[in-house]
Design a protein around this motif. Structure first.
Motif, short mmCIF file in Angstrom:
data_model
loop_
_atom_site.label_atom_id
_atom_site.label_comp_id
_atom_site.label_asym_id
_atom_site.label_seq_id
_atom_site.Cartn_x
_atom_site.Cartn_y
_atom_site.Cartn_z
N LYS A 1 0.81 -1.22 0.00
CA LYS A 1 0.00 0.00 0.00
C LYS A 1 0.85 1.27 0.00
N GLY A 2 2.12 1.15 -0.36
CA GLY A 2 2.99 2.31 -0.43
C GLY A 2 3.71 2.62 0.87
N GLU A 3 3.43 1.87 1.95
CA GLU A 3 4.12 2.13 3.21
C GLU A 3 5.56 1.63 3.12
N ILE A 4 6.39 2.19 3.94
CA ILE A 4 7.80 1.80 3.97
C ILE A 4 8.05 0.98 5.22
N HIS A 5 8.69 -0.16 5.04
CA HIS A 5 9.05 -1.02 6.16
C HIS A 5 10.56 -0.99 6.33
N LEU A 6 11.00 -0.73 7.53
CA LEU A 6 12.43 -0.73 7.83
C LEU A 6 12.80 -2.03 8.52
N LYS A 7 13.91 -2.60 8.13
CA LYS A 7 14.43 -3.78 8.81
C LYS A 7 15.54 -3.31 9.74
N VAL A 8 15.40 -3.65 11.00
CA VAL A 8 16.40 -3.26 11.99
C VAL A 8 16.93 -4.49 12.71
N GLN A 9 18.13 -4.40 13.18
CA GLN A 9 18.73 -5.46 13.98
C GLN A 9 18.85 -4.93 15.41
N PRO A 10 17.98 -5.39 16.32
CA PRO A 10 18.03 -4.85 17.69
C PRO A 10 19.29 -5.27 18.44
N LYS A 11 19.74 -4.41 19.35
CA LYS A 11 20.87 -4.71 20.23
C LYS A 11 20.31 -5.25 21.54
N PRO A 12 21.07 -6.07 22.23
CA PRO A 12 20.67 -6.43 23.60
C PRO A 12 20.61 -5.16 24.46
N THR A 13 19.61 -5.06 25.30
CA THR A 13 19.46 -3.83 26.09
C THR A 13 20.67 -3.53 26.95
N GLY A 14 21.41 -4.54 27.35
CA GLY A 14 22.62 -4.34 28.14
C GLY A 14 23.72 -3.61 27.40
N LYS A 15 23.63 -3.57 26.06
CA LYS A 15 24.64 -2.89 25.26
C LYS A 15 24.21 -1.47 24.87
N ILE A 16 23.03 -1.05 25.36
CA ILE A 16 22.55 0.31 25.11
C ILE A 16 22.89 1.14 26.34
N SER A 17 23.38 2.37 26.14
CA SER A 17 23.78 3.21 27.27
C SER A 17 22.59 3.46 28.20
N LYS A 18 22.91 3.66 29.46
CA LYS A 18 21.88 3.88 30.48
C LYS A 18 21.00 5.08 30.14
N SER A 19 21.61 6.16 29.63
CA SER A 19 20.83 7.36 29.29
C SER A 19 19.87 7.10 28.13
N LYS A 20 20.26 6.26 27.18
CA LYS A 20 19.37 5.93 26.06
C LYS A 20 18.28 4.95 26.50
N ARG A 21 18.62 4.01 27.39
CA ARG A 21 17.62 3.08 27.90
C ARG A 21 16.53 3.81 28.67
N ALA A 22 16.88 4.92 29.30
CA ALA A 22 15.90 5.68 30.08
C ALA A 22 14.79 6.24 29.21
N ALA A 23 15.03 6.39 27.91
CA ALA A 23 14.01 6.91 26.99
C ALA A 23 13.03 5.83 26.55
N ILE A 24 13.34 4.56 26.81
CA ILE A 24 12.50 3.46 26.35
C ILE A 24 11.44 3.14 27.39
N ALA A 25 10.17 3.23 26.98
CA ALA A 25 9.07 2.89 27.88
C ALA A 25 8.80 1.39 27.85
N SER A 26 8.83 0.78 26.66
CA SER A 26 8.59 -0.66 26.56
C SER A 26 9.11 -1.20 25.23
N ILE A 27 9.39 -2.49 25.24
CA ILE A 27 9.76 -3.22 24.04
C ILE A 27 8.93 -4.49 24.05
N ARG A 28 8.26 -4.78 22.92
CA ARG A 28 7.46 -6.00 22.88
C ARG A 28 7.46 -6.58 21.48
#
Length: 75
Positions: free
Chosen positions: A7-34
């Motif tokens: 339908k013309g939408e764009i899908h991005l493929k991402v490779q998630p990192k383990p949350t332990g490898k994300i800086s504490k300040s960046k993790r603070a911005a995440i409300a949830s992952i599911r």
């Protein structure tokens, strides 16, 4: 990497990192992952709402203590 949907939408493929490898300040911005039907859903905290809540708390503190609170916005 991008894919064009039917339908013309764009899908991005991402490779998630383990949350332990994300800086504490960046993790603070995440409300949830599911796991969602179409992939992974990452919900971020609402920055504007957080600033409003902080302002409200500082105003309450100022009223209770009679002190002056100076808010500096250098973002």
């Amino acid at each position: 990497m991008e894919e064009q949907g039917e339908k013309g939408e764009i899908h991005l493929k991402v490779q998630p990192k383990p949350t332990g490898k994300i800086s504490k300040s960046k993790r603070a911005a995440i409300a949830s992952i599911r796991q969602a039907p179409g992939g992974i859903e990452i919900k971020l905290h609402d920055k504007l709402q957080a600033l409003k809540e902080l302002t409200r708390l500082l105003e309450e503190r100022r009223e209770q203590e009679g002190s002056v609170v100076q808010i500096i916005d250098d973002i």
